[in-house]
Design an enzyme around this catalytic site. Structure first.
Site, short mmCIF file in Angstrom:
data_model
loop_
_atom_site.label_atom_id
_atom_site.label_comp_id
_atom_site.label_asym_id
_atom_site.label_seq_id
_atom_site.Cartn_x
_atom_site.Cartn_y
_atom_site.Cartn_z
N HIS A 35 -0.91 5.75 6.82
CA HIS A 35 -0.37 5.78 5.45
C HIS A 35 -0.09 7.22 5.03
O HIS A 35 -0.71 8.15 5.54
CB HIS A 35 -1.35 5.14 4.46
CG HIS A 35 -1.38 3.65 4.53
ND1 HIS A 35 -2.10 2.95 5.47
CD2 HIS A 35 -0.74 2.71 3.77
CE1 HIS A 35 -1.92 1.65 5.29
NE2 HIS A 35 -1.09 1.48 4.27
N SER A 41 0.79 -1.22 0.00
CA SER A 41 0.00 0.00 0.00
C SER A 41 0.83 1.27 0.00
O SER A 41 0.36 2.33 -0.46
CB SER A 41 -0.94 0.00 1.21
OG SER A 41 -0.21 -0.22 2.41
#
Length: 267
Positions: free
Chosen positions: A248, A42
């Site tokens: 993230h 990711s």
């Protein structure tokens, strides 16, 4: 001016212009020989950066990811990202390496965090107390010390076999927390332990990548001052409404952190 002298001057100017055009065109021509494939999890697909491509589905590949930013700026001969949210070293090997070939000249990669149970660790730390968080990170550190180098070495060997002529750039993960600040949420002890675990994974990754002759591109220093608990964070904090983007990089983390580090490593 005589006709012969005018013709001579015109020819000279034309030659000069041709040379200058050639000099200007050289960087573009050089870039157009690059065949670039982005692999990984990711952090490479761009989860958290938004602007996901419709074809990528649950892999959530973003046009704001560092690989897409590099491709837009450099116009390579070819570019494809097969990075996918949730990918492990095993799934990168089984489902992404078909994008590589002997004509591939540049590869980028982040991998290893999911093998150590990244998502479950952060969920434990968010939902339970310091004791449980520290224990979960320590379990992952023990696993990293015993298995991660081997998993990465196996993956890197397969990448080299599929792309024997490529420059391979392995990128690190950013350390999440700025310490010694007033910060709501997890305890300072949990913050420090999570940072310790990330540094361990990154250091093992660095050793494994360099052992294969790959370039290790370390984003940790560029994220300093932009971590969680800082005044200008480039990372998403825990988001219960959208758990997948938690921890993230935002689009600013991809453009201000990952992209310049990769750009330098790829040059």
């Amino acid at each position: 001016m005589t006709r012969s002298r005018l013709l001579t001057l015109t020819a000279s100017l034309a030659t000069t212009l041709f040379v200058l055009v050639g000099l200007v065109a050289t960087p573009a021509n050089a870039a157009s020989t690059v065949r670039y494939v982005a692999l990984g999890d990711s952090y490479s697909s761009g989860v958290g950066a938004g602007n996901y491509t419709s074809e990528s589905g649950s892999c959530q590949r973003s046009t704001s990811a560092y690989s897409a930013l590099w491709a837009a700026a450099n116009a390579p001969a070819s570019y494809v990202s097969v990075a996918c949210s949730g990918a492990t070293t095993l799934t990168v090997a089984s489902s992404q390496l078909s994008a590589l070939s002997s004509t591939t000249t540049l590869v980028s990669l982040t991998a290893g965090g999911n093998d150590m149970g990244f998502a479950d660790i952060m969920k434990t730390c968010a939902l339970y107390g310091t004791t449980e968080c520290v224990a979960a990170v320590q379990t992952a550190e023990n696993k990293a010390n015993s298995t991660l180098a081997g998993l990465l070495s196996t993956l890197y060997t397969k990448i080299r076999a599929k792309a024997p002529n490529a420059k391979v750039v392995v990128l690190s993960y950013p350390v999440f927390y700025q310490l010694n600040t007033v910060c709501v949420g997890l305890s300072a002890t949990s913050h420090a332990k999570i940072n310790e675990g990330i540094n361990l994974v990154d250091n093992i990754t660095k050793t494994a990548a360099q052992a294969k002759g790959f370039v290790f591109a370390d984003v940790r220093s560029i994220f300093v001052g932009h971590q969680l608990c800082s005044g200008d964070k480039w990372l998403h904090a825990l988001n219960f409404a959208s758990l997948g983007i938690s921890y993230h990089p935002m689009a600013t983390g991809q453009s201000g952190g990952y992209y310049p580090v990769f750009r330098t490593a790829a040059s």
